[in-house]
Write a protein that holds these residues in place. Structure first.
Motif, mmCIF file in Angstrom:
data_model
loop_
_atom_site.group_PDB
_atom_site.id
_atom_site.type_symbol
_atom_site.label_atom_id
_atom_site.label_comp_id
_atom_site.label_asym_id
_atom_site.label_seq_id
_atom_site.Cartn_x
_atom_site.Cartn_y
_atom_site.Cartn_z
ATOM 1 N N GLU A 283 13.522 3.589 3.208
ATOM 2 C CA GLU A 283 14.145 2.422 2.606
ATOM 3 C C GLU A 283 13.700 2.250 1.156
ATOM 4 O O GLU A 283 14.349 1.631 0.350
ATOM 5 N N GLY A 284 12.573 2.830 0.830
ATOM 6 C CA GLY A 284 11.996 2.618 -0.494
ATOM 7 C C GLY A 284 10.920 1.563 -0.381
ATOM 8 O O GLY A 284 11.173 0.448 0.059
ATOM 9 N N ALA A 285 9.714 1.934 -0.754
ATOM 10 C CA ALA A 285 8.611 0.973 -0.704
ATOM 11 C C ALA A 285 8.030 0.878 -2.092
ATOM 12 O O ALA A 285 7.875 1.887 -2.785
ATOM 13 N N PHE A 286 7.749 -0.339 -2.542
ATOM 14 C CA PHE A 286 7.311 -0.513 -3.927
ATOM 15 C C PHE A 286 5.983 -1.266 -3.992
ATOM 16 O O PHE A 286 5.900 -2.342 -4.564
ATOM 17 N N GLY A 287 4.953 -0.707 -3.386
ATOM 18 C CA GLY A 287 3.617 -1.296 -3.550
ATOM 19 C C GLY A 287 2.860 -0.488 -4.591
ATOM 20 O O GLY A 287 2.726 0.728 -4.461
ATOM 21 N N TRP A 288 2.391 -1.130 -5.634
ATOM 22 C CA TRP A 288 1.882 -0.344 -6.760
ATOM 23 C C TRP A 288 0.416 0.036 -6.597
ATOM 24 O O TRP A 288 -0.128 0.756 -7.432
ATOM 25 N N LEU A 289 -0.266 -0.429 -5.531
ATOM 26 C CA LEU A 289 -1.700 -0.150 -5.413
ATOM 27 C C LEU A 289 -2.042 1.349 -5.404
ATOM 28 O O LEU A 289 -2.955 1.758 -6.120
ATOM 29 N N PRO A 290 -1.337 2.187 -4.619
ATOM 30 C CA PRO A 290 -1.695 3.607 -4.671
ATOM 31 C C PRO A 290 -1.487 4.206 -6.062
ATOM 32 O O PRO A 290 -2.223 5.109 -6.454
ATOM 33 N N LYS B 120 -0.714 8.512 -3.251
ATOM 34 C CA LYS B 120 -1.567 8.525 -2.061
ATOM 35 C C LYS B 120 -2.716 7.570 -2.268
ATOM 36 O O LYS B 120 -3.217 7.434 -3.387
ATOM 37 N N MET B 121 -3.151 6.945 -1.193
ATOM 38 C CA MET B 121 -4.349 6.110 -1.290
ATOM 39 C C MET B 121 -5.563 7.009 -1.113
ATOM 40 O O MET B 121 -6.074 7.187 -0.010
ATOM 41 N N LEU C 281 0.818 -1.210 0.000
ATOM 42 C CA LEU C 281 0.000 0.000 0.000
ATOM 43 C C LEU C 281 0.851 1.260 0.000
ATOM 44 O O LEU C 281 0.323 2.359 0.082
ATOM 45 N N ASN C 282 2.165 1.102 -0.066
ATOM 46 C CA ASN C 282 3.043 2.271 -0.052
ATOM 47 C C ASN C 282 3.884 2.302 -1.310
ATOM 48 O O ASN C 282 4.423 1.280 -1.731
ATOM 49 N N TRP C 283 4.008 3.479 -1.904
ATOM 50 C CA TRP C 283 4.876 3.667 -3.064
ATOM 51 C C TRP C 283 5.801 4.812 -2.762
ATOM 52 O O TRP C 283 5.431 5.961 -2.862
ATOM 53 N N GLU C 284 7.025 4.472 -2.339
ATOM 54 C CA GLU C 284 8.006 5.515 -2.032
ATOM 55 C C GLU C 284 9.321 5.098 -2.652
ATOM 56 O O GLU C 284 10.185 4.533 -1.995
ATOM 57 N N PRO C 285 9.480 5.324 -3.946
ATOM 58 C CA PRO C 285 10.659 4.774 -4.628
ATOM 59 C C PRO C 285 11.950 5.512 -4.326
ATOM 60 O O PRO C 285 12.969 5.192 -4.924
ATOM 61 N N GLN C 286 11.924 6.492 -3.409
ATOM 62 C CA GLN C 286 13.189 7.179 -3.116
ATOM 63 C C GLN C 286 14.107 6.205 -2.386
ATOM 64 O O GLN C 286 13.740 5.638 -1.369
ATOM 65 N N ILE C 287 15.297 6.007 -2.928
ATOM 66 C CA ILE C 287 16.244 5.150 -2.219
ATOM 67 C C ILE C 287 17.446 5.988 -1.855
ATOM 68 O O ILE C 287 17.775 6.955 -2.536
ATOM 69 N N PRO C 288 18.120 5.638 -0.756
ATOM 70 C CA PRO C 288 19.256 6.460 -0.328
ATOM 71 C C PRO C 288 20.346 6.466 -1.388
ATOM 72 O O PRO C 288 20.690 5.433 -1.964
#
Lengths: 434, 458
Positions: free
Chosen positions: B221-228, B394-395, B205-212
């Motif tokens: 850390e980077g989250a790759f859930g494509w639902l949002p 965002k969901m 449920l999270n899409w945060e592709p920013q990686i360090p």
């Protein structure tokens, strides 16, 4: 039937069916008028949207087709620009000093004031002066007349895009700068000619110097590559599928493939280009050649579909006559059918190329949105294209780029209208009705 | 230098044509009866030279660069590339290349200069080898072609065979493109799923592709859930359809049944103009006019509207889809047989009733097919949303909020990034794979509906 009429006849006479119909007719007609009204309204909405679109582009874009220039006499001061230090020298200081002489009452010894005066001129003015002096060093010590662009805020002031009524703190041009500009204007030094720089300059960080040359050249190379690849491939495929292919599973599969390719999102083609052309084959990034290759893959289905339609439109009697006279099947196609179908094929090709010209997303993925300040001299140099240049300018924060973006869009739309006009002309002039 | 092989090739082709045609003429003038016309003998020689040599040259040019890069890099002294990731290796290669072009910044190490000299040498050798190969191959093929000239040689059949082969090749390009898309997407997607589990991608449920960027950097850390992301795509698509379907459908109904001929001949081309406007223009229109208008309207009635709403992006996308839907609906309505119209009118219905009770239901499958194609267009549309929609996933299903879409994420993750070894760039390919599959299914389904329906009335 008889039952019903008997039932009617037996019943006491109330209303005939025609009376019933007449009573409801008004309501039914009103419903129809309502449907018509909604339909007309929908069309009006679509027209209104198109009108707003074009009007907003023209109203913001027309200003960018002129550019404010200032004409000034530059004294090429040997102290600032000594001949032995060329091509280096204080060209900006020489320009500022010359401009200061045209503005009585300014204290040019004050560094802040001098810098503000220099800010009237575009950043490109010093390079123009440098190029002239380097080309002809004998100018040192003389006074030459130059007409150079003013910087973006003053250009906007001259065009009325910066309101003089705005309080000074909220205005990008301060009161004393406005006064300088008015002095220059009163002396007749300010002019607003057609902005040739829009077509002869490449991209720049400074709005007043930014032009479309790099983008136009890049789009030209990309479209040329696209045409050279997709036109022969598309025609070859179409001829085979339409005239020669046996009805087989393979040819059905190819057809389904072509129809699906035509509907694949353009960004997916960008991904293909990025991983295959750039990743595996090692072709250069940002190159119009790669862009053209990608666009060719996207344009090919369009050309194939148009060519097949044009081949289909040639009547069978032509084929039969040629076959009857002893021509081989390929001679029939290449000597008779193809020339007759050519107007239709060209029309479809031009429409496909027009689509390719406006395509942006795949070009972004292969890096044709780079900041490049010179036009590409070969299809393998880094370059932008018209639509990606629009994207870059639309993203730029400087105010001057808003009208440049609109102007670039107007140029792009101009090319599209021209290509479509050629296509329509070809269709009407050469198409034969059988 | 690249032009030289092509120039030689053109010369060889022209020579082949002239020689074989001349030879055939000589035979004919000698009194023998030729099977094929003399020009076919010439064309046969030209094609026999052109096709193999051109294929060879193009293949050579395509492979030359990467192979030389690899040889150069493998010839570096031991230890030069130790501890470097692929980005670092790329940088060194770029430096060697710029040195070889004479653009020297600072003082490069000796082994870099040596490598660049080897790089130049390899390129020169490769170029000359290509020229030599083109010459030898062309001459050999020319000799073969010349030896075939005879009175009973079936040159026309030979030419037609080659041409048929070329045409078959042309038609398989479409297949190769599809295969290329599927292979490249699945390869990169596979690599992505080696780094990120499939379940996280599909159900997260999270899409945060920013990686360090650096190891010590404190970042998500980077989250790759494509639902949002897909939810945002759906929101924008729904907004677009809410605009496009009614307007497109009613204008098609009006144009098909009620519009006078003159009006129809004006309206249709104007709608086509709307369809021909590039999407980057619509994107600029959205940020220049529509988004500020929606924002100020929202503020005037006391709503907090974000600057890049789904409403602006979706609304403008709807405008883009109007001509698409109206032309599909118009075609579907026109495909209903005249007999059904006549029947309805003959039974006394008004034209409005005929439209709503007979034509529209009969055309409905075709219209649905058109709307489905519009849905797949909206999902795959890129430029409008890249310019006008948001970047943060965002969901939410609130169209006044800022949402992001699959295509926006693909473009923003790949702009300016070159290396294919981190989850961020690979995630773009995974999204592309999903986009390709979803649109493919919708397209196949829609085309099937449209076609089936057309056949029913033909």
């Amino acid at each position: 039937m008889t039952d019903i009429s008997n039932a009617h006849g037996a019943a006491p006479r109330r209303t005939t069916s025609s009376e019933l119909v007449a009573a409801s007719l008004k309501r039914r007609r009103r419903k129809q008028a309502y449907l018509q009204g909604v339909g007309l309204g929908a069309i009006l909405i679509a027209f209104l949207m198109l009108f707003i679109l074009v009007a907003s582009l023209v109203s913001t874009g027309w200003q960018a087709f002129t550019q404010t220039h200032v004409t000034l006499d530059v004294y090429v001061d040997p102290e600032e620009i000594p001949a032995e230090r060329l091509p280096r020298g204080g060209f900006d200081d020489a320009l500022a000093a010359s401009l200061g002489r045209m503005l009585p009452g300014t204290d040019m010894s004050d560094r802040g004031t001098a810098r503000a005066v220099e800010g009237i001129l575009s950043n490109g003015a010093q390079f123009e002066l440098r190029d002239r002096v380097v080309a002809d060093p004998s100018l040192i010590g003389q006074t030459i007349t130059m007409t150079v662009p003013v910087s973006d805020p003053f250009d906007q002031l001259n065009k009325g895009l910066i309101e003089r009524e705005t309080p000074e703190v909220n205005r990008r041009v301060k009161d004393n700068e406005v006064a300088w500009f008015d002095t220059l204007a009163a002396n007749g030094a300010i002019s607003k000619p057609f902005n040739w720089g829009l077509f002869t300059n490449a991209d720049s960080r400074f709005p007043e110097l930014a032009g479309l040359k790099g983008a136009l050249v890049g789009s030209f190379w990309a479209l040329l590559t696209c045409f050279l690849i997709s036109f022969p491939l598309g025609i070859g495929a179409a001829i085979y599928l339409e005239e020669f292919a046996p009805k087989s599973r393979l040819s059905d599969f190819i057809e389904v493939n072509i129809n699906n390719l035509a509907a694949v999102p353009s960004v997916v083609f960008g991904l293909l280009a990025l991983s295959v052309f750039i990743g595996w084959f090692g072709l250069p990034r940002s190159a119009p050649f790669v862009g053209g290759l990608t666009l060719a893959l996207m344009t090919m289905p369009t050309i194939i579909i148009a060519t097949r339609a044009a081949l289909k439109a040639v009547p069978p009697s032509i084929r039969e006559a040629a076959l009857g006279l002893g021509a081989s099947r390929q001679q029939v196609v290449f000597h008779h059918v193809l020339p007759l179908a050519m107007p239709g094929i060209l029309t479809g090709t031009i429409i496909g190329l027009a689509q390719a010209l406006g395509e942006t997303a795949p070009l972004l993925l292969i890096g044709m949105n780079a900041f490049i300040t010179s036009a590409a001299s070969s299809p393998f140099d880094s370059s932008t294209a018209l639509p990606t240049q629009i994207f870059i300018w639309a993203d730029s924060p400087e105010r001057g780029f808003v009208s440049r973006t609109s102007a670039a869009i107007l140029v792009l739309l101009g090319f599209l209208v021209m290509m479509n006009a050629v296509a329509i002309y070809l269709r009407q002039k050469f198409e034969r009705k059988w | 230098m690249t032009a030289l092989p092509f120039l030689l090739l053109i010369l060889a082709v022209a020579a082949g044509y002239a020689i074989n045609r001349g030879a055939a003429r000589a035979i004919r003038d000698g009194g023998s009866r030729l099977h094929s016309m003399t020009s076919y003998h010439g064309v046969f020689a030209a094609l026999l030279i052109l096709v193999p040599v051109l294929t060879f040259t193009l293949l050579w040019l395509a492979l030359q660069g990467p192979v030389i890069d690899r040889i150069t890099m493998s010839g570096l002294p031991d230890g030069a590339l130790d501890g470097l990731d692929s980005g670092g290796v790329q940088l060194i290669l770029a430096e060697i290349k710029s040195v070889s072009r004479g653009q020297i910044f600072g003082t490069p190490e000796d082994w870099k200069i040596a490598a660049s000299e080897r790089y130049v040498l390899l390129h020169t050798r490769a170029d000359w080898f290509l020229v030599a190969a083109v010459c030898v191959l062309s001459l050999a093929l020319l000799a073969v072609a010349r030896s075939r000239v005879a009175a009973d040689f079936r040159a026309r059949q030979g030419v037609e065979g080659i041409v048929t082969g070329l045409m078959i090749f042309c038609s398989t390009v479409a297949i190769f493109t599809t295969i290329g898309i599927i292979l490249s997407l699945s390869y990169e997607t596979y690599r992505f799923f080696e780094l990120v589990p499939v379940t996280e991608f599909l159900f997260g449920l999270n899409w945060e592709p920013q990686i360090p960027l650096r190891d010590d950097q404190i970042a998500a850390e980077g989250a790759f859930g494509w639902l949002p992301v897909i939810l945002g795509t759906i929101v924008i698509t729904v907004v677009a359809l809410v605009v496009a379907v009614p307007v497109g459908l009613f204008s098609a109904i009006y144009l098909n049944e009620f519009a006078p001929k003159r009006l129809r001949s004006v309206v249709k081309p104007v709608l086509e103009i709307l369809a021909g406007v590039p999407t980057v223009v619509y994107g600029f229109f959205a940020i220049l006019v529509v988004a500020p208008a929606i924002r100020s309207f929202g503020q005037s009635i006391g709503l907090d509207v974000s600057p890049n709403t789904a409403l602006a992006a979706g609304g403008v996308m709807g405008i883009m889809l109007i001509p698409f839907i109206s032309s599909f609906a118009d075609d579907a309505l026109s495909a209903v047989p005249q007999a059904m119209r006549d029947g309805a009118l003959g039974l006394g219905s008004t034209r409005g009733e005929m439209m709503t009770t007979v034509l529209f239901p009969a055309a409905l499958p075709g219209i649905v097919g058109g709307v489905l194609l519009a849905v797949s267009r909206a999902i795959g549309e890129t430029m409008i949303v890249v310019m006008a929609a948001g970047l943060i996933a965002k969901m939410t299903i609130n169209p006044l909020d800022s949402v992001t879409t699959v295509t926006v994420q693909i473009v923003t993750m790949l702009i300016g990034d070159t290396s294919f070894d981190n989850p961020k760039t690979l995630a773009a390919f995974a999204l592309g794979m999903m986009l390709f599959l979803v649109t493919l299914v919708i397209n196949i389904f829609a085309l099937r509906i449209v076609r089936k329906y057309r056949e029913a009335y033909d």
